[in-house]
Every structure is written in structure tokens, then in C-alpha cells.
Design an enzyme around this catalytic site. Structure first.
Site, PDB file in Angstrom:
ATOM      1  N   SER A  96       1.016  -1.108   0.193  1.00  0.00           N
ATOM      2  CA  SER A  96       0.037   0.019   0.111  1.00  0.00           C
ATOM      3  C   SER A  96       0.812   1.249  -0.026  1.00  0.00           C
ATOM      4  O   SER A  96       2.050   1.094   0.538  1.00  0.00           O
ATOM      5  CB  SER A  96      -0.727   0.045   1.311  1.00  0.00           C
ATOM      6  OG  SER A  96      -1.385   1.354   1.594  1.00  0.00           O
ATOM      7  N   TYR A 144      -0.683  -0.771  10.418  1.00  0.00           N
ATOM      8  CA  TYR A 144      -0.961  -1.050   8.931  1.00  0.00           C
ATOM      9  C   TYR A 144       0.294  -0.564   8.176  1.00  0.00           C
ATOM     10  O   TYR A 144       0.952  -1.085   7.375  1.00  0.00           O
ATOM     11  CB  TYR A 144      -2.268  -0.193   8.555  1.00  0.00           C
ATOM     12  CG  TYR A 144      -2.532  -0.826   6.885  1.00  0.00           C
ATOM     13  CD1 TYR A 144      -3.059  -2.060   6.833  1.00  0.00           C
ATOM     14  CD2 TYR A 144      -2.526   0.087   5.842  1.00  0.00           C
ATOM     15  CE1 TYR A 144      -3.491  -2.273   5.506  1.00  0.00           C
ATOM     16  CE2 TYR A 144      -2.816  -0.251   4.733  1.00  0.00           C
ATOM     17  CZ  TYR A 144      -3.197  -1.327   4.241  1.00  0.00           C
ATOM     18  OH  TYR A 144      -3.618  -1.810   3.002  1.00  0.00           O
TER      19      TYR A 144
END
Length: 253
Positions: free
Chosen positions: A151, A163
Site C-alpha cells: 500500500s 498497517y
């Protein structure tokens, strides 16, 4: 690598980007092994892949559990007799500020459980699946490709300590594995999506979506098929290895 009749494993293949990539590859003649925790979603994805004209099988599995992964990848290898690709796509979110302060006091902190849950799935799961895929590819003598889905948050995004850290780790594994596995004819690449149209973004409020889109230079979110076509490009280009491709509409420059 020729896509026709190759066997590719996709984790998180029951929905979202995983399913989009599965359907896209199925239309190109790829045989799919789809891994997810949700049997109903898996069966729907398998049916969609078959409707697209290819073979597909569902495997319910928790990618954060070593024993589950070992059994699942053995089953896939036994079922198909080969393993040519893996897309490490499964992931979860547990967003929140590391420390949230309001009205002169600490009102919330990211818990160890919130940190660890994301690490277990998004990073440890990627390691376990990558290791098992490589094990079978090497043992079979199958030249193959591993794609890690990261990401643009790998560069750091507010409210995503867990994350961002996990996706940075996922990205770091790409050059490591590419160097280690090249001698076996196995390539490793990564894709770092930006904001993509998925079920999650579809549930957001209109004003939040508008604000998000306004910050993207191309003035729109990406489409799942644009991530899928990037994966297909990686599989088919035999000189791509050890690199990340950011598909983000120029959001992270």
C-alpha cells in the site's frame, strides 16, 4: 510466464481486490486457488471465475496460522500438481491514533491487540504464504512469481501505525525474496495501491470520498481491474523482479 493454464494462488481471494484479480486472471485462462476466511464469499468468487472460463477452487484458511497455511498450500499443490504464482493480498485494518488526546486527557491508545492483529495477518501471513509457495515451487521445479500487495501507506500514514509498519515490512520482503529465489527461477514483485474503489470505500460518506478524491492528482480513485492488470503485467514480464509498482494516480510523488 504464460498465463494460460498456470496455477496462481490468491489470498483474500473471496472479495475486494482479491476477487477482482481472480476474475481478471480467470478470463486469461489462469487456474485459481482462492484462499479466504469466509466460505460464502469464496464460493461466490469461485463461481465467478468459472463463469469467466477457467478452473478455480476454494480453500478456507487463516493466513496468520502456520499449520493452516502449511496444510492449505500442500492441498493446493496436490490438487493442481503445480504452483506458478502467489498473490499475497489478504489484509485487515485496525486503524487508530497511537495516542489520542482530547480535552486535556488521553482518551485512547492503540492497543497491543490492535497492533498484533494487523501484524499477524498483514505481515506474518505474507511471510508464511510466501515461504510455503516458494517451498512448493522449488520442490516441484516450477518457475514462478510471488506478488506482495502492499500500500502507499508503507511510507507512513496518520492513524495507521500498525498497517503502515506491516506494509513497509511487506515491501521490504520483495527485494529480499527476489535475491534469494532468483536462482530457482522465481521472481518477486510488489504492488502498492493507492485509494481503490472497493466495498470499503463504497460505504464511506460522500463528503469523505470527495475530500479523498480531491487529493489525488488524477482526481479519481483507482479501479480494481487496474490493480488486476498490473498483476497480469508482472506475471507476463519475465525480467521484472525485486521492485515495487505504485498504482496510485500520482498521489505519492
Amino acid at each position: 510466464m504464460k498465463l494460460q493454464d498456470s496455477v496462481i494462488v490468491i489470498t483474500g481471494g473471496g472479495q475486494g481486490l482479491g476477487r477482482a484479480m481472480a476474475e481478471y486472471l480467470a478470463a486469461k485462462g489462469v487456474k485459481l486457488a482462492l484462499i479466504d476466511l469466509m466460505p460464502e464469499k469464496l464460493e461466490e468468487a469461485v463461481a465467478a471465475c468459472k463463469a469467466a472460463g477457467s478452473e478455480a477452487k476454494a480453500y478456507t484458511c487463516n493466513v496468520a496460522k502456520e499449520e493452516d497455511i502449511e496444510k492449505t498450500f500442500k492441498a493446493i499443490n496436490d490438487d493442481f500438481g503445480q504452483m506458478n504464482g502467489l498473490i499475497n493480498n489478504a489484509g485487515i485494518l485496525r486503524d487508530g491514533l497511537m495516542v489520542k488526546h482530547r480535552d486535556g486527557e488521553i482518551v485512547k491508545r492503540m492497543s497491543l491487540a490492535e497492533w498484533q492483529a494487523v501484524m499477524d495477518v498483514n505481515l506474518t501471513g505474507v511471510f508464511l504464504c510466501g515461504r510455503e509457495a516458494a517451498t512448493h515451487m522449488v520442490s516441484n521445479g516450477d518457475q514462478g512469481v510471488i506478488i506482495n500487495i502492499a500500500s502507499i501507506s508503507r511510507a507512513g500514514n496518520m492513524g495507521q501505525s500498525n498497517y503502515s509498519a506491516a506494509k513497509a515490512g511487506v515491501s521490504a520482503l520483495v527485494p529480499v525474496w527476489a535475491k534469494e529465489l532468483a536462482r530457482h527461477g522465481i521472481r518477486v514483485m510488489g504492488i502498492a495501491p493507492g485509494f481503490i474503489e472497493t466495498e470499503m470505500t463504497a460505504s464511506m460518506k460522500a463528503e469523505a470520498l470527495e475530500k479523498m478524491t480531491a487529493g489525488i492528482p488524477l482526481r479519481r480513485m483507482g479501479k480494481p481491474e487496474e490493480i488486476a492488470s498490473t498483476a497480469a503485467f508482472i506475471f507476463e514480464n519475465d525480467y521484472l523482479s525485486g521492485r515495487m509498482i505504485e498504482v496510485d494516480g500520482a498521489l505519492r510523488l
